[in-house]
Scaffold this motif. Structure first.
Motif, PDB file in Angstrom:
ATOM      1  N   GLU A  82       0.669  -1.143   0.001  1.00  0.00           N
ATOM      2  CA  GLU A  82      -0.081   0.083   0.023  1.00  0.00           C
ATOM      3  C   GLU A  82       0.753   1.255  -0.011  1.00  0.00           C
ATOM      4  N   LEU A  83       1.627   1.309   0.714  1.00  0.00           N
ATOM      5  CA  LEU A  83       2.906   2.360   0.865  1.00  0.00           C
ATOM      6  C   LEU A  83       3.313   2.626  -0.564  1.00  0.00           C
ATOM      7  N   VAL A  84       4.009   1.468  -1.162  1.00  0.00           N
ATOM      8  CA  VAL A  84       4.505   1.499  -2.531  1.00  0.00           C
ATOM      9  C   VAL A  84       3.385   2.257  -3.192  1.00  0.00           C
ATOM     10  N   ILE A  85       2.280   1.745  -3.521  1.00  0.00           N
ATOM     11  CA  ILE A  85       1.366   2.163  -4.412  1.00  0.00           C
ATOM     12  C   ILE A  85       1.089   3.657  -4.089  1.00  0.00           C
ATOM     13  N   ASP A  86       0.711   4.250  -2.819  1.00  0.00           N
ATOM     14  CA  ASP A  86       0.632   5.516  -2.585  1.00  0.00           C
ATOM     15  C   ASP A  86       1.543   6.606  -3.209  1.00  0.00           C
ATOM     16  N   ARG A  87       2.790   6.169  -3.010  1.00  0.00           N
ATOM     17  CA  ARG A  87       3.977   6.836  -3.402  1.00  0.00           C
ATOM     18  C   ARG A  87       4.168   6.813  -4.880  1.00  0.00           C
ATOM     19  N   LEU A  88       3.980   5.854  -5.410  1.00  0.00           N
ATOM     20  CA  LEU A  88       4.189   5.439  -6.850  1.00  0.00           C
ATOM     21  C   LEU A  88       3.249   6.479  -7.747  1.00  0.00           C
ATOM     22  N   LEU A  89       1.970   6.216  -7.197  1.00  0.00           N
ATOM     23  CA  LEU A  89       0.824   7.210  -7.864  1.00  0.00           C
ATOM     24  C   LEU A  89       1.229   8.596  -7.712  1.00  0.00           C
ATOM     25  N   ALA A  90       1.638   9.010  -6.400  1.00  0.00           N
ATOM     26  CA  ALA A  90       2.092  10.470  -6.485  1.00  0.00           C
ATOM     27  C   ALA A  90       3.097  10.907  -7.335  1.00  0.00           C
ATOM     28  N   CYS A  91       4.276  10.022  -7.522  1.00  0.00           N
ATOM     29  CA  CYS A  91       5.291  10.170  -8.168  1.00  0.00           C
ATOM     30  C   CYS A  91       4.939  10.006  -9.608  1.00  0.00           C
ATOM     31  N   MET A  92       4.246   9.193 -10.060  1.00  0.00           N
ATOM     32  CA  MET A  92       3.815   9.181 -11.520  1.00  0.00           C
ATOM     33  C   MET A  92       3.362  10.306 -12.122  1.00  0.00           C
ATOM     34  N   ASP A  93       2.630  11.067 -11.113  1.00  0.00           N
ATOM     35  CA  ASP A  93       1.814  12.356 -11.406  1.00  0.00           C
ATOM     36  C   ASP A  93       2.910  13.696 -11.711  1.00  0.00           C
ATOM     37  N   GLU A  94       4.125  13.287 -11.226  1.00  0.00           N
ATOM     38  CA  GLU A  94       5.076  14.324 -11.435  1.00  0.00           C
ATOM     39  C   GLU A  94       5.949  14.260 -12.733  1.00  0.00           C
TER      40      GLU A  94
END
Ligand code: NAD
Length: 953
Positions: free
Chosen positions: A760-772
């Motif tokens: 879950e932690l990885v998914i949260d961060r990954l989504l946020a970073c993909m938007d960058e």
């Protein structure tokens, strides 16, 4: 004369000084803000300048200084030695952190009656907006709480705060300069204004060398901000290991004078030394941005300190050091000037205590105090340990009883006996004596970017004509337009495709050329490859322009592509000569001579993909040619222009035009002719599995000799991340591995298999970073992801994602605002198992699968069962996991705790197994042999009149 002697004698110091002054007074530093290269060129000048400063101030030879140093050393030397290990253990625990919360840290400082403390919120660079918001709130809260505990009296007697700029922007990189300036300055300004109101001095922390120019732009902008004008509390950290340290101080003095304000400057030695050295080597830069010898940094520190003291009307010196020699030197040089020392919380306490006992009037020492939870400590701690634990570090040497007091406190200038640059580790020489490293370009340097931009503009002006090159002569025929995949309306040239007759003609001519080519020695052929590498290097921006406009590669990708091609040329040139030497006498019974030698096979056809239009194209050809084959080169239909430019340079380097022919064309039309021709002696193919299988079947249907096929194909590449993975490291590596080059690398990550505890932690961060991530024109530095290669590729990817959306969970899709070209937004799907993966998806599409702890071995079995075996990534801190993966995964290239793309010639030979390739690995030591016949000759020497060897005994 070595630099040390130069420093001591300075025969020409006036000239050097004049030069330095000229450069500085004309404001070149300001103009060159961001121009690393131009400053690096002047590095030796700065070095000599330090020398001149030192010679004018030979304070270290003074008896008083030596005396004080020895007293300090006696008082704390043995204590340090015995507690060195304990110290390290303490560092590893809470010793290094002042408090988990800012309130704890303030309370602790107050208990120890420490008012001069610079609080630092622990943490690394922000990766997404979520991080930025968190750091901003932490800084704001910290400034408010610190302010409540400050009086309105003397600013420098109070608590202060250190701010890390990379924590306040998720893409803190000079590639993103306009965006960073626009988005970072407003929140930073808020913090500085708050700090000013709260009477809290601020220091902007120093980071990596390629961030320096950007940090200075930001500092300068805020320094000129009317709200901050006249405030003495806005400061900067300067790293003495940077070759630019002294000019940077001059620049700061000029700024201070403009505003008639004083700038607090924390002078540190620098904490990123090892990563600066590694990066410069990886990038093949001309020189290092930092001094390579510790002694040079020590000298630079003293020269900078001296200058800061001289300029103390403009600068408020804050000398951060744990080195007794440095401290003493500064005490001697200061002559009543106001300044402070600084030390890290948890270090140097005994040293400063000793100084205060010997010199009760010594200036105060501020403590740099990290604040935060222990899970944020690791990278900070590792940096400190590397910095202070290195053999050359004062702290380390003081703990070493082998090091005498005299040696410990000796003048760095007198220690500085060798040249300033470490002879073994120049970026160009890391592969010496085998070959020269390919030269890189510093993309953080505006001059370099201008040079590349000019090449792209020139490229734009030419109406490029590509045609089959037979005997070096462009063939005639109907042409079709070539378009830039990033821009539908940008026609880059015209292509005349080869027909079957031209293919056959190319084979006939190639075969005829063989005898002459094989008469040249391997050394001659190697010399030609090296010449070709040099030509590629000379034409680097022009070749990049081809790759950017034709294949849609971004600037950094295009640069690494050309460098890889150059590395292939030099690597195979060297390897061929080594193989030649290995062609040698073999052992046997007396009276017999046995010899083994390698020979070219004949005409080799090299078929390459569009996704490495220069590197793979060049690598295959270079390998085949150097062992004595002629080559018919068939580039991918999408990238004939880059191939055409490369062949021209190869011919220019000396490869005969009848030995190397270019056959661009559609494999549906000429594929059969290429494989069926009787002159064919072998194929080097890189591309899809389907393409390789087609060629394999055609070869099997040929009559006569069974020909070798070297086939490098695709894969479904996996990254495993267990619960010990470090997220700060994992997330950037995921983004690079999956989305760099729009996922169009054979090595690109397709499935992340992550332990469920951290999923879950990885998914949260990954989504946020993909938007960058920024999709856009590949010739813009700010672009992260360029286009996919064609309308067909885009359509295939879209159809795949539409289908997956119906079958599995779409976790994220980046919103896209670019319809000028074939742009595909990054996607992330969660999948229930590996069976849903039907084949290679060649684009920015990542899949995620959770696994249960304890089931890693089964997971690896499932990966192996897929049949591919190209690349595999692993993020784990556990040796046992690394061992399990490396011994059981059937994969060609495994990457641990790093990203999984960008294999380096000679260092990471590349190629898969199973359905991912036949081997041997490109850029590896076994590649060339596959292009050669082995022949042995055995001579019976007894049969022709006696064995002289025996007779002689
Ligand atoms: P592709 O198979 O469509 O084409 C590759 C080359 O083969 C092209 O020049 C094409 O014209 C030619 N070709 C295809 N079929 C042929 C036939 N029957 N006869 C003669 N020539 C034929 O692949 P692509 O789309 O250009 O490249 C992407 C693929 O390459 C991906 O699968 C990727 O994984 C793979 N790749 C692998 C490596 C590696 O080292 N393993 C490196 C780069 C790309």
């Amino acid at each position: 004369m070595c630099m040390a002697e130069a420093l001591l004698r300075i025969p020409d110091s006036k000239t050097q000084q004049r030069l330095v002054n000229e450069i500085l007074t004309r404001g070149h530093w300001d103009e060159h803000l961001g121009s690393n290269t131009s400053l690096l060129v002047n590095a030796s000048t700065w070095g000599l300048f330090f020398g001149s400063q030192m010679v004018e101030q030979p304070l270290l030879e003074s008896k008083t200084a030596q005396n004080i140093l020895q007293q300090i050393s006696q008082r704390i030397g043995s204590k340090m030695a015995h507690t060195a290990m304990m110290q390290a253990v303490k560092l590893m625990a809470e010793h290094f952190v002042m408090g988990a919360e800012i309130s704890d840290a303030i309370a602790r400082a107050q208990v120890s009656r420490q008012q001069r403390v610079s609080f630092d919120c622990l943490g690394e660079a922000a990766q997404c907006q979520m991080d930025v918001d968190g750091y901003f709130a932490a800084y704001q809260d910290a400034i408010e709480q610190i302010g409540e505990n400050c009086t309105k009296e003397r600013l420098f007697d109070q608590f202060s705060i250190s701010i890390k700029l990379s924590a306040l922007h998720s893409r803190y990189d000079s590639f993103k300069q306009p965006q960073v300036m626009k988005e970072l300055i407003p929140p930073l300004r808020k913090l500085i204004i708050l700090a000013k109101q709260q009477h809290v001095q601020v220091t902007l922390d120093a980071e990596e060398a390629d961030h320096l120019a950007l940090s200075l732009q930001i500092f300068k902008t805020l320094w000129h901000d009317p709200t901050i004008k006249g405030w003495h509390g806005f400061g900067l950290a300067v790293q003495a290991y940077q070759k630019r340290a002294l000019p940077l101080l001059k620049w700061l003095v000029a700024l201070a004078k403009e505003r008639k304000s004083r700038i607090p400057v924390r002078l540190v030695k620098g904490a990123y030394w090892d990563s600066e050295i590694k990066l410069a080597q990886q990038l093949g830069l001309d020189d290092y941005p930092v001094f390579t010898r510790k002694t040079a940094t020590d000298i630079s520190y003293l020269a900078c300190a001296n200058y800061m003291l001289q300029q103390s009307d403009s600068l408020y010196p804050q000398f951060a050091t744990h080195n007794a020699h440095t401290i003493t030197w500064i005490l001697q040089a200061s002559q009543g000037k106001t300044f402070e020392f600084q030390r890290l919380h948890g270090m140097g306490e005994a040293l400063y205590q000793a100084i205060n006992e010997i010199e009760p009037n010594a200036p105060p020492c501020r403590i740099y105090a990290p604040v935060g939870l222990h899970n944020r400590l690791l990278p900070y701690l590792v940096r400190r340990l590397l910095e202070n634990g290195a053999n050359s570090s004062f702290v380390n040497q003081m703990a070493d009883q082998q090091v005498s007091d005299e040696a410990l406190v000796s003048n760095p200038l007198s220690r500085f006996k060798q040249s300033a640059i470490h002879p073994l580790i120049k970026p160009a020489e890391i592969y010496a004596p085998e070959r020269r490293n390919s030269k890189g370009l510093d993309l953080h340097c505006p001059n370099t970017i201008q040079r590349i931009q000019r090449a792209i503009d020139e490229h734009n002006k030419v109406a490029w004509q590509v045609a089959p090159l037979i005997k070096g002569i462009p063939q005639r025929g109907d042409s079709k337009p070539l378009y830039n995949p990033a821009n539908h309306s940008d026609q880059i040239g015209q292509l005349i495709e080869a027909n079957v007759e031209q293919v056959n003609l190319a084979y006939t001519i190639s075969q005829k050329s063989l005898s002459e080519w094989q008469l040249t020695s391997i050394e001659q052929r190697a010399t030609i490859l090296n010449k070709c590498a040099d030509l590629f290097e000379e034409q680097l921006p022009e070749l990049m322009a081809h790759i950017i406009r034709e294949a849609g590669r971004t600037l950094p990708d295009a640069l690494s592509e050309v460098r890889e091609a150059i590395d292939f040329l030099r690597y195979y040139a060297y390897q061929a000569c080594s193989l030649q030497q290995a062609s040698r006498d073999l052992p046997g019974p007396t009276g017999e001579q046995n010899q083994l030698a390698l020979y070219g096979r004949g005409v080799i056809t090299c078929i390459s993909p569009w996704n490495f239009p220069l590197a793979i194209f060049t690598g295959q050809i270079a390998a085949a040619l150097v062992v004595g084959n002629a080559v018919v080169a068939k580039p991918a239909s999408a990238t004939p222009l880059t191939a055409f430019a490369a062949i021209k340079l190869m011919h220019q380097a000396g490869i005969p035009s009848n030995t190397l022919q270019l056959i661009p064309g559609d494999s549906r039309i000429i594929g059969k002719a290429l494989v069926d021709n009787p002159a064919l002696a072998g194929i080097a193919f890189t591309g899809s599995l389907a393409g390789a299988q087609r060629i394999n079947r055609s070869l099997a249907n040929r009559q006569g000799a069974i020909l070798p096929l070297i086939a490098e194909t695709g894969g479904i590449n996996i990254m495993l991340a267990d619960s010990t993975a470090l997220l700060d490291q994992l997330i950037p590596d995921l983004l690079t591995s999956a989305f760099n080059s729009a996922g169009q690398r054979c090595s690109a990550l397709r499935v992340l298999i992550v332990q469920e505890e951290i999923a879950e932690l990885v998914i949260d961060r990954l989504l946020a970073c993909m938007d960058e991530l920024k999709l856009g024109a590949p010739d813009q530095l700010a672009t992260d992801i360029g286009p996919v290669i064609s309308a067909d590729a885009l359509q295939t990817l879209q159809a795949y994602c539409d289908k997956m959306e119906k079958q599995v969970t779409l976790l994220h899709k980046v919103s896209l605002h670019n319809n000028e070209g074939h742009f595909m937004p990054p996607h992330l799907f969660e999948i229930p198992n590996l069976q849903v993966m039907s084949g290679e998806t060649f684009g920015p599409v990542l899949h995620l699968l959770r696994y249960k702890g304890g089931e890693l071995a089964q997971m690896i079995q499932q990966i192996n069962a897929m049949g591919y075996g190209l690349t595999l990534g692993l993020h784990s801190r556990l040796q046992s996991t690394m061992q399990l993966v490396t011994t059981t995964a059937k994969v060609g290239n495994i990457y641990i705790n790093r990203n999984m793309i960008g294999a380096v010639v000679g260092s990471q030979p590349f190629g898969g197994e199973g359905t991912s390739g036949t081997g041997p690995k490109a850029g590896g030591p076994y590649y060339l042999q596959r292009f050669a016949h082995e022949r042995t000759v055995s001579i019976n020497t007894t049969a022709i009149g006696g064995n002289t060897e025996l007779l002689g005994r």
